[in-house]
Design an enzyme around this catalytic site. Structure first.
Site, short mmCIF file in Angstrom:
data_model
loop_
_atom_site.label_atom_id
_atom_site.label_comp_id
_atom_site.label_asym_id
_atom_site.label_seq_id
_atom_site.Cartn_x
_atom_site.Cartn_y
_atom_site.Cartn_z
CE LYS A 153 -4.49 0.97 0.38
NZ LYS A 153 -5.62 0.09 0.01
N1 GLU Z 1 -7.41 0.06 -3.45
C1 GLU Z 1 -8.11 -1.15 -3.69
C2 GLU Z 1 -8.15 -2.00 -2.43
O1 GLU Z 1 -7.97 -1.50 -1.36
C3 GLU Z 1 -7.58 -1.90 -4.90
C4 GLU Z 1 -6.17 -2.34 -4.77
C5 GLU Z 1 -5.61 -2.89 -6.09
O2 GLU Z 1 -6.35 -3.07 -7.03
O3 GLU Z 1 -4.41 -3.13 -6.12
O4 GLU Z 1 -8.41 -3.15 -2.48
#
Ligand code: GLU
Length: 424
Positions: free
Chosen positions: A114
């Site tokens: 993240k």
């Molecule tokens: N931000 C989204 C999540 O929290 C998608 C993450 C992604 O597709 O890598 O799952």
């Protein structure tokens, strides 16, 4: 200073400590040894970066950003990038661990990561936003790539932000690197179906749990907190399945519409007014009271940490579907469990987005576009199978769905970690 011990104010809700303790509990439930549990809990890599941006005024402002790879035993890191003033290292660490679990629960070949920048993007001009994004992308570039770590949109980031990141990395490497981010526009390697995929997954999980609880979706009253990328499409998707959206909130406030919202009318109202407030015939409700609205299903689809002990005690619905990441605090979860309210946890409920990202990345690597039907079929099947696996496992483990999903995810990560062994 960034530390792995995460010094904290003992009284504030700390999302990292919360997720770390959930993973530890899952490890104990599975009978894993302490060394394995520690390996799984501890983030692999934490990068903190300074992001200087030349503002339109000519002044330089400094922002702080992070990219964290939590676990890459099952594949490259995967997870969004958020731009929000409340972003900090503990939040990003917690969300990166959630991603490791999420990707394992839906069984896609990724680890968890993240990123984020502590910034209020609503205060930036488009030029400032582009410069901030490109400088942040440049600074984390050594850590990301299609086989290393693949960012995606999250709160306040979108297809445009992903395009700037893709372009910055491509300029640095000297060739197009489409698979370095997902959630891109179609013109540069995005996929049909990515937009709204999280909401499709939430809808599949909502229908699946109602079926398992032997309750009909027809006329079921839903309250959704959030009308953004996830909450927005949900209003229409759930209404199409026969449910009634009787409560809705956005950053400006909350409304109650006992007869159910008309999705098209709300979309039109929102595009004109820029808020859900003022929807014809709606009663205003204090935003922190949204889940007290008489309802059957509560869907938090905004920021984390909203469902505290107090909110959980006053929640009207008898099922919670976590469309947001980390919307329930530990105390909130304990209250919901003691009230016998099933919760489809974030790592399952909102995994449709990352599954769509997986399909986009796979197409980028193949250089071959799937037919839209194939995309939708596979998304439906992946989410449905994950839900059924978690549900079946719950019958064996006899713990709430959150603990069950955590255990399933941790078990898959532990297996990958075990067979790979320990280098050197
Ligand atoms: N931000 C989204 C999540 O929290 C998608 C993450 C992604 O597709 O890598 O799952």
């Amino acid at each position: 200073m960034v530390t792995r011990s995460h010094e904290v104010d003992a009284h504030a809700f700390n999302p990292w400590l919360h997720v770390a303790s959930l993973i530890e509990q899952a490890g104990h439930l599975l009978g894993l040894d302490e060394g394995m549990i520690k390996r799984i809990v501890t983030p692999e890599r934490i990068l903190e970066v300074a992001v200087p941006v030349r503002m339109d005024s000519g002044e330089v402002e400094m922002f702080t950003g992070w990219r964290i790879q939590h676990d890459t035993s099952r594949g490259p890191g995967k997870g969004g990038i958020r731009f929000h003033p409340s972003v900090n290292v503990d939040e990003i660490a917690a969300l990166s661990a959630d991603m490791s679990i999420k990707c394992a629960v839906v069984n896609i070949p990724y680890g968890g990561a993240k990123g984020g920048v502590a910034v209020d993007p609503t205060l930036l001009s488009r030029g400032e936003l582009e410069r901030l994004t490109r400088r942040y992308a440049f600074t984390i570039a050594p850590m990301i790539g299609p086989d290393r770590d693949i960012p995606a949109p999250d709160i306040n980031t979108d297809t445009q932000v992903m395009s700037w990141i893709m372009d910055t990395v491509s300029m640095l490497r000297g060739h197009n690197v489409t698979g370095v981010v997902t959630g891109k526009p179609l013109s540069i390697g995005g996929t049909l179906g990515h937009a709204g995929a999280t909401s499709v997954g939430v809808t599949i999980c909502t229908a699946a749990i109602l079926q398992r609880l032997e309750r009909s979706p027809e006329g079921a009253r839903v309250v959704i907190q959030g009308y953004g990328k996830v909450g927005g499409p949900l209003v229409e998707l759930l209404t199409k399945r026969g449910m009634k959206v009787v409560g809705l909130a956005d950053v400006h406030g909350a409304i109650h519409v006992p007869e159910g919202l008309d999705p098209a009318l709300m979309a039109k109202h929102y595009s004109e007014a820029g808020t859900i407030m003022g929807y014809p015939g709606a009663d205003e409700v204090p935003a922190d009271q949204i889940f007290t609205i008489d309802s059957d299903i509560a869907i938090p689809a905004a920021l984390g940490g909203f469902i505290t002990e107090t909110v959980a005690n006053n929640l009207s619905a008898s099922v919670v579907i976590e469309a947001a990441n980390g919307p329930t605090t530990g105390d909130g979860a304990a209250v919901l469990a003691s009230r016998g309210i099933p919760v489809v946890p974030d790592v399952l409920a909102n995994a449709g987005g990352v599954v769509a990202s997986y399909f986009e990345w796979a197409q980028d690597l193949q250089g071959y576009w799937w037919e839209p039907e194939l995309f939708h079929q596979r998304l439906e099947r992946t989410m449905r199978e994950a839900f059924e696996q978690v549900w079946a496992r719950q019958q064996e483990l006899n713990v709430p769905l959150r603990e069950t999903a955590l255990a399933l995810g941790v078990e898959r990560i532990a297996e990958a970690t075990r067979v790979r062994g320990l280098f050197p």
